[in-house]
Enzyme design. Sequence first.
Site: not given
Ligand code: THU
Length: 135
Positions: A93, A60, A51, A62, A49, A96
Site C-alpha cells: 500500500c 501492515c 488488525e 511490510e 498484518n 508502506c
Molecule cells: N495490508 C498489508 O498488510 N499490507 C499492505 O500493503 C496492504 C494492506 C493489510 C492491512 C489490513 O489488515 C488488510 O491488509 C486489508 O487492508
Amino acid sequence: MTKAITQKLYQEMMDKAVEVSKNAYCPYSKFAVGACVLMDSGNIYTGCNYENGSFGMTICAERNAIGTAIANGDKKVKAVAIYSPNKDNCTPCGACREVIHEFSENDENVDIIVKIGDDIKVLKLAYLLPESFNL
Ligand code: THU
C-alpha cells in the site's frame, strides 16, 4: 549477486512471506498478508498484518517486518517480498511504500517482489513510488 542467486534468494523470501502470512491476525478484513525483507547486512526479517477493532490501528505486514529489522539494528532495506493468499500481485500500500523508502538508500536499487501464480515478479521501489516524500 548473479541473476540465478538473486532469483533463488527472492524465491526463498517469497516462501517465507507465504509462511508468515499464516500468522496474520485479520478477523475484520479476512485479508492475510505476509512480508519478508532483505537488509543490506544480508539479514532477513518477516512480518504479517495485525488488525485492531479500532481499524486505523492496523499494522501492515511490510511495516511489521521493517519494525523488526529496525529493532535488530538493520536500517538499510534491499528488497521486500509481499504475499497475500487473497490476491495475486499484492503490491504494498502507499503508506508502506513510504516506510520502505524511509529505509532505502536508493529506490532504484530496492526490489519489491510479488507473486503471480507460481511465478514471482520484481518491481523497483522507484517505479512504485515516484516523487516520494522527503523532509
Ligand atoms: N495490508 C498489508 O498488510 N499490507 C499492505 O500493503 C496492504 C494492506 C493489510 C492491512 C489490513 O489488515 C488488510 O491488509 C486489508 O487492508
